[in-house]
Design a protein around this motif. Structure first.
Motif: not given
Length: 719
Positions: A647-654
């Motif tokens: 399961e791939v979560l994101g991506p979100v900014p760092l």
């Protein structure tokens, strides 16, 4: 140039960077499954080759995944005697500088490597480059250490060369010329001593002394006896004629175990491997262990690879300390390395701490290890009295109010200073608040993946894991709709405490200056978590300030880590029978606070494990972090062949790194916009995930993709 060995680990055709065209063609054929003719190496530049096993299989010191394989070189006759498996060598290995001219292979820079094995034939039919130099005839890489390094590289999706950089210290010629001491005979088995306080402590030592391989998770009683108990476990293992390895989080802990071992066994039976020893002395001690002159090792994180012969026990103290997590690629954790060693060497395993991590609880729940703890009555006698107070009931005294002291804390500190020193634990700066329910203060989490929610702007919530917006949040615990930012620790607490108690000396211990011990006379000792000094005779009391600053971190381990740090401070306080008292300033109803009051870290870890299993959190699941620019992360995730249950979560900014600030773990490089995606798999698919990520990263490097992508297995900062 050398040849690629055609093993199943060699994917892609970019593995021989800089190789001549005819060799690249052979590599491509071997990858496609074609049979490559075997041939003995030809004479190189007219030099005579070794008569027996003239092929050396070498691991070059290139920490890139698409070169994570062995290369074949010819062994000149003059190097035959010294070119033995395990020695350091230098070979020619250059990028684009190899060429064939009039039958000779020229160019290529010299690079370090390890000679893995000697063979009669090579998989490559063309002429082989010869070993340029045997750096030292000392065989520093044993078969067992090589197997361990390969297992660590596979688990963490890293390269073997990178792991060996961590496992084998830099060479010192003077240390190699120095003879190691003669090995001492095994000592007598020690008495149980303070291990008798634990329900199965005596049986554990007896099993080690008789040659057994017990595996235990040890919940140590508070007080200073833990180092002596570790020393007795080491002595029991040595009595059976086997070796032992103990890994501790810092130099202060290593010094305490070193002193306990010296007092119990005398000099010469163990070595201390820490960075403070200096390169030459450390390498000399490492050689003494490899040569079998010393069978016991105590050290910090780097000692997890120490080549102890005939290993009988591996032990780790305080496995929840973040110092056990290596910062260099592939960033292994000391606990997982020791677990691999216990499996490969079939030896005993001991994880000890005043507290208990979720990973340790999982070892017990799975049946792989057994609990080693004292009875509840023994715990009550050894632990201090723990009292709770909220942070809104400040004392009436003006100086106490400035120091953020509630009335109860003020009274306990004042009374404790009449009998001895008082410890004041102040959270470090830099904690980032997360959101929680304003009514019951339960953490605000995403409905889709259970990740932490963050406030991006007024009225907007976003998951820090999967990036989904949350427009209709409500608390699943109490049904509340209002959120609050959890409290961040107050600054200048140490300075204000001095004003609150003007007649008492104030000592500080923190990042700039860490104290090891303090006298048993009345004083205020202000310390950050992990830097608490040991007081002679124990502290009369301890004050744990601003508990919300630790519980409110945007981290999956916030509660576990806060409890671990509180218990570590409380373990330095006198037992409640000697009027030892701990006051924690935090919401009394929270689970970590209640676990501290009961002095029940194991119960807290068991409940945390059950909750993480329900939500799909590590360590029940396995996770990997993929970070880089948005384009690079998208390309990588599109190319990798993930397991079907991933399961791939994101991506979100760092979060960005501010100008002039050091880059924090989990932050983007200065001036760059990075994203991070988390890949989660259920139990049993962790190895498949690591293999898939490693294969995709190796293929990407072989193609020479410009933008970097960083892959980390089991990241500690998943939020």
């Amino acid at each position: 140039m050398s040849s690629e060995n055609g093993s199943p680990r060699s994917e892609g055709d970019g593995g021989a960077e800089g190789a001549p065209p005819e060799q690249l063609a052979l590599i491509r054929e071997s990858v496609r499954g074609a049979k490559v003719p075997r041939a003995k190496p030809r004479t190189w530049r007219g030099a005579a080759l070794a008569k027996e096993r003239p092929v050396a299989r070498v691991l070059v010191d290139k920490g890139v995944l698409h070169l994570d394989r062995y290369f074949d070189y010819a062994v000149p006759e003059e190097l035959d005697a010294e070119a033995q498996p395990g020695v350091r060598v230098r070979v020619r290995f250059g990028a684009g500088r190899h060429r064939v001219r009039e039958g000779r292979r020229e160019g290529g820079g010299l690079i370090d490597g390890f000679l893995i094995e000697r063979r009669t034939e090579s998989d490559y039919a063309g002429p082989l480059a010869a070993l340029a130099q045997v750096v030292s005839p000392e065989p520093v890489l044993s078969e067992g250490l090589l197997g361990l390094a390969r297992a660590v590289a596979d688990r963490y999706a890293g390269s073997l060369a990178d792991v060996l950089q961590l496992a084998v210290p830099p060479r010192s010629a003077r240390a190699e010329r120095r003879p190691s001491p003669a090995p001492l005979p095994p000592p007598a088995a020690p008495a149980a001593g303070s291990w008798a306080r634990y329900e199965h402590g005596g049986a554990f030592l007896e099993s080690l002394a008789s040659g057994g391989a017990p595996r235990a998770v040890w919940n140590a009683l508070p007080g200073p006896l833990w180092s002596e108990e570790l020393a007795r476990a080491v002595a029991a293992t040595l009595a059976s004629g086997r070796g032992t390895l103990v890994v501790v989080p810092d130099g202060r802990a290593a010094t305490r175990v070193d002193a306990a071992l010296t007092a119990l066994l005398g000099e010469g039976r163990h070595v201390l491997l820490t960075a403070d020893a200096g390169p030459e002395k450390r390498y000399a001690q490492w050689l003494a262990v490899r040569r079998g002159a010393v069978r016991a090792v105590v050290g910090t994180r780097a000692a997890m690879f120490a080549p102890v012969q005939d290993l009988g026990l591996v032990a780790i103290w305080d496995d929840g300390d973040d110092s056990h997590s290596e910062q260099h690629a592939p960033q292994p954790h000391a606990r997982d390395v020791l677990l691999l060693r216990a499996a490969l060497d079939k030896c005993g395993f001991l994880s000890g701490s005043w507290s208990c991590t979720v990973e340790a609880a999982q070892l017990v729940e799975s049946g792989w290890a057994r609990p080693l703890a004292a009875g509840r009555e023994q715990v009550r006698r050894a632990a201090p009295l723990v009292r709770t107070v909220g942070d809104d009931d400040l004392a009436r005294d003006e100086a106490a109010r400035a120091a953020r002291l509630p009335t109860l804390a003020w009274q306990v500190v004042r009374e404790g200073l009449q009998h001895g020193p008082v410890l004041v634990q102040v959270p470090r700066r830099g904690y980032v608040p997360r959101l929680a329910c304003a009514q019951c203060r339960a953490p605000a989490r995403c409905r889709h993946c259970a990740g932490p929610l963050q406030a991006q702007d007024a009225g907007a919530l976003r998951c820090d894991w999967c990036g989904r917006e949350e427009n209709a949040w409500h608390c699943p615990e109490c049904g509340g709709f209002r959120l609050r930012a959890q409290v961040v620790g107050a600054r200048r607490t140490a300075e204000e405490l001095g004003r609150a108690f003007p007649a008492v000396p104030v000592r500080t211990s923190g990042r700039e200056h860490v104290l090891d011990t303090v006298p048993g006379t009345p004083a205020l000792v202000v310390s950050t978590p992990g830097a608490e000094p040991v007081a002679e005779g124990g502290y009369a009391a301890a004050l744990l300030l601003d508990g919300w600053a630790m519980l409110g971190r945007p981290d999956l381990r916030a509660g576990e880590d806060a409890l671990r740090r509180w218990i570590a401070a409380g373990a330095l306080v006198r037992p409640q029978g000697e009027r030892g008292t701990v006051v924690v300033v935090a919401e009394p109803t929270l689970r970590p606070v209640q676990a501290l009051v009961r002095w029940d870290p194991v119960g807290h870890a068991v409940r945390e494990l059950a909750e993480r299993a329900e939500l799909g959190f590590p360590p029940v699941s396995r996770m990997a972090a993929v970070s880089g620019t948005p384009t690079a992360v998208a390309e990588f995730l599109g190319a990798v062949e993930l397991p079907p249950d991933a399961e791939v979560l994101g991506p979100v900014p760092l979060p960005p790194t501010l100008p002039g600030r050091a880059r924090r773990p989990g932050a983007a490089p200065p001036g760059e916009h990075w994203e991070r995606a988390l890949v989660r798999v259920p139990p049993g698919s962790g190895a498949t995930l690591a293999t898939a990520l490693k294969t995709a990263q190796a293929a990407r490097m072989a193609r020479g993709s410009g933008e970097p992508v960083r892959v980390r297995i089991d990241p500690p900062d998943i939020g």
